[in-house]
Design a protein around this motif. Structure first.
Motif, PDB file in Angstrom:
ATOM      1  N   ARG A   1       4.739   0.698  -0.838  1.00 10.44           N
ATOM      2  CA  ARG A   1       5.172   0.776  -2.234  1.00 10.44           C
ATOM      3  C   ARG A   1       3.951   0.944  -3.136  1.00 10.44           C
ATOM      4  NH1 ARG A   1      10.470  -1.464  -4.349  1.00 10.44           N
ATOM      5  NH2 ARG A   1      10.262  -1.201  -6.576  1.00 10.44           N
ATOM      6  N   SER A   2       4.161   1.617  -4.256  1.00  8.76           N
ATOM      7  CA  SER A   2       3.045   1.805  -5.185  1.00  8.76           C
ATOM      8  C   SER A   2       2.879   0.583  -6.086  1.00  8.76           C
ATOM      9  CB  SER A   2       3.270   3.038  -6.050  1.00  8.76           C
ATOM     10  OG  SER A   2       2.188   3.175  -6.958  1.00  8.76           O
ATOM     11  N   MET A   3       1.639   0.272  -6.372  1.00 12.59           N
ATOM     12  CA  MET A   3       1.331  -0.885  -7.223  1.00 12.59           C
ATOM     13  C   MET A   3       1.769  -0.678  -8.673  1.00 12.59           C
ATOM     14  SD  MET A   3      -2.788  -0.655  -7.670  1.00 12.59           S
ATOM     15  CE  MET A   3      -3.250  -0.337  -5.985  1.00 12.59           C
TER      16      MET A   3
ATOM     17  N   ASP B   1       0.885  -1.171   0.000  1.00 10.10           N
ATOM     18  CA  ASP B   1       0.000   0.000   0.000  1.00 10.10           C
ATOM     19  C   ASP B   1       0.920   1.217   0.000  1.00 10.10           C
ATOM     20  OD1 ASP B   1      -3.239   0.309   0.836  1.00 10.10           O
ATOM     21  OD2 ASP B   1      -2.026   2.125   1.004  1.00 10.10           O
ATOM     22  N   ILE B   2       0.394   2.348  -0.487  1.00 13.09           N
ATOM     23  CA  ILE B   2       1.267   3.542  -0.491  1.00 13.09           C
ATOM     24  C   ILE B   2       1.224   4.274   0.841  1.00 13.09           C
ATOM     25  CG2 ILE B   2       1.591   4.185  -2.918  1.00 13.09           C
ATOM     26  CD1 ILE B   2      -0.932   5.872  -2.695  1.00 13.09           C
TER      27      ILE B   2
ATOM     28  N   ASN C   1      -6.897   2.079  -8.821  1.00 15.73           N
ATOM     29  CA  ASN C   1      -5.980   3.205  -8.560  1.00 15.73           C
ATOM     30  C   ASN C   1      -5.034   3.471  -9.727  1.00 15.73           C
ATOM     31  OD1 ASN C   1      -6.479   4.252  -5.783  1.00 15.73           O
ATOM     32  ND2 ASN C   1      -6.168   2.084  -5.274  1.00 15.73           N
TER      33      ASN C   1
HETATM   34  C1  LIG Z   1     -10.490   0.728  -1.456  1.00 16.77           C
HETATM   35  S1  LIG Z   1      -8.957   0.396  -0.629  1.00 16.77           S
HETATM   36  C2  LIG Z   1      -8.929  -1.365  -0.603  1.00 16.77           C
HETATM   37  C3  LIG Z   1      -7.987  -1.866   0.418  1.00 16.77           C
HETATM   38  C4  LIG Z   1      -7.997  -3.384   0.685  1.00 16.77           C
HETATM   39  N1  LIG Z   1      -7.557  -4.140  -0.447  1.00 16.77           N
HETATM   40  C5  LIG Z   1      -9.352  -3.847   1.145  1.00 16.77           C
HETATM   41  O1  LIG Z   1      -9.977  -4.644   0.460  1.00 16.77           O
HETATM   42  O2  LIG Z   1      -9.788  -3.403   2.203  1.00 16.77           O
HETATM   43  C6  LIG Z   1      -7.751   0.876  -1.821  1.00 16.77           C
HETATM   44  C7  LIG Z   1      -6.336   0.891  -1.247  1.00 16.77           C
HETATM   45  O3  LIG Z   1      -5.405   1.184  -2.297  1.00 16.77           O
HETATM   46  C8  LIG Z   1      -4.369   1.964  -1.734  1.00 16.77           C
HETATM   47  N2  LIG Z   1      -3.664   2.640  -2.835  1.00 16.77           N
HETATM   48  C9  LIG Z   1      -4.044   3.727  -3.537  1.00 16.77           C
HETATM   49  N3  LIG Z   1      -3.173   3.979  -4.527  1.00 16.77           N
HETATM   50  C10 LIG Z   1      -2.202   3.021  -4.460  1.00 16.77           C
HETATM   51  C11 LIG Z   1      -1.013   2.739  -5.201  1.00 16.77           C
HETATM   52  N4  LIG Z   1      -0.655   3.488  -6.239  1.00 16.77           N
HETATM   53  N5  LIG Z   1      -0.274   1.681  -4.842  1.00 16.77           N
HETATM   54  C12 LIG Z   1      -0.619   0.893  -3.784  1.00 16.77           C
HETATM   55  N6  LIG Z   1      -1.747   1.111  -3.035  1.00 16.77           N
HETATM   56  C13 LIG Z   1      -2.508   2.158  -3.376  1.00 16.77           C
HETATM   57  C14 LIG Z   1      -5.087   2.895  -0.773  1.00 16.77           C
HETATM   58  O4  LIG Z   1      -4.214   3.461   0.177  1.00 16.77           O
HETATM   59  C15 LIG Z   1      -6.124   1.952  -0.168  1.00 16.77           C
HETATM   60  O5  LIG Z   1      -5.625   1.326   0.988  1.00 16.77           O
END
Ligand SMILES: C[S@@+](CC[C@H](N)C(=O)[O-])C[C@H]1O[C@@H](n2cnc3c(N)ncnc32)[C@H](O)[C@@H]1O
Length: 158
Positions: free
Chosen positions: A42-44, A15-16, A65
């Motif tokens: 880390r970013s996805m 997660d970021i 995202n």
């Molecule tokens: C709607 S939440 C879902 C979280 C988790 N998978 C769940 O089911 O509860 C979306 C997540 O994506 C993360 N996020 C947003 N942009 C991201 C990126 N570029 N890389 C990694 N994580 C990211 C957000 O911080 C958030 O925790």
């Protein structure tokens, strides 16, 4: 954590937001899964894997995202032959919707499409679609929107 309790192998979660990863790692420790599960900030769109490295990519409520098609295309190379990807994506359950609902959803989820449209994107990205299912509404209502009301009250108080 549920995956780790039911599947073999090691799991890296991304997660970021550092606070979310801290909580993720705390949960792993509480469940004695710390040797199997590791959270990393880390970013996805910049994953640290070699090609053909992973058995499974699991991305629940988050691929939007970077975009559904982009994520599918960029992550394909990380999977071993025979590997799987499991993703959730906001999708229309009908061909036609009230325009008010479309106007609300589309700015947030511009790639939102029908399930059939999403399956086509999966296939075009080089995967063999295996199965889809619709999350029960209880997942959103009881586990997300209802707690969200409380969370928003606390946030506004702060
Ligand atoms: C709607 S939440 C879902 C979280 C988790 N998978 C769940 O089911 O509860 C979306 C997540 O994506 C993360 N996020 C947003 N942009 C991201 C990126 N570029 N890389 C990694 N994580 C990211 C957000 O911080 C958030 O925790």
């Amino acid at each position: 954590m549920v995956l780790a309790e039911h599947a073999p192998g090691h799991i890296t979660g991304f997660d970021i937001f550092p606070a979310f990863i801290d909580q993720f790692n705390n949960n792993a420790t509480k469940l004695n899964l710390q040797d199997k599960v590791k959270g990393v900030v880390r970013s996805m769109d910049n994953l640290p894997f070699q090609d053909d490295a992973l058995d499974l990519i699991w991305c629940e409520g988050a691929i939007y995202n970077i975009g559904f098609e982009r994520g599918l295309n960029e992550w394909r190379k990380f999977l071993k032959p025979g590997g799987y990807i499991a993703v959730t994506e906001s999708s229309w359950l009908t061909e036609k919707r009230p325009s008010k609902i479309e106007q609300y959803c589309l700015p947030h989820f511009p790639e939102m499409d029908t399930i059939a449209g999403k399956i086509t994107q999966i296939q075009k990205a080089g995967y063999l679609p295996i199965a889809t299912f619709v999350l029960p509404s209880v997942c959103w209502n009881d586990n997300y929107f209802t707690p969200m009301v409380k969370a928003q009250e606390l946030f506004l108080e702060k």
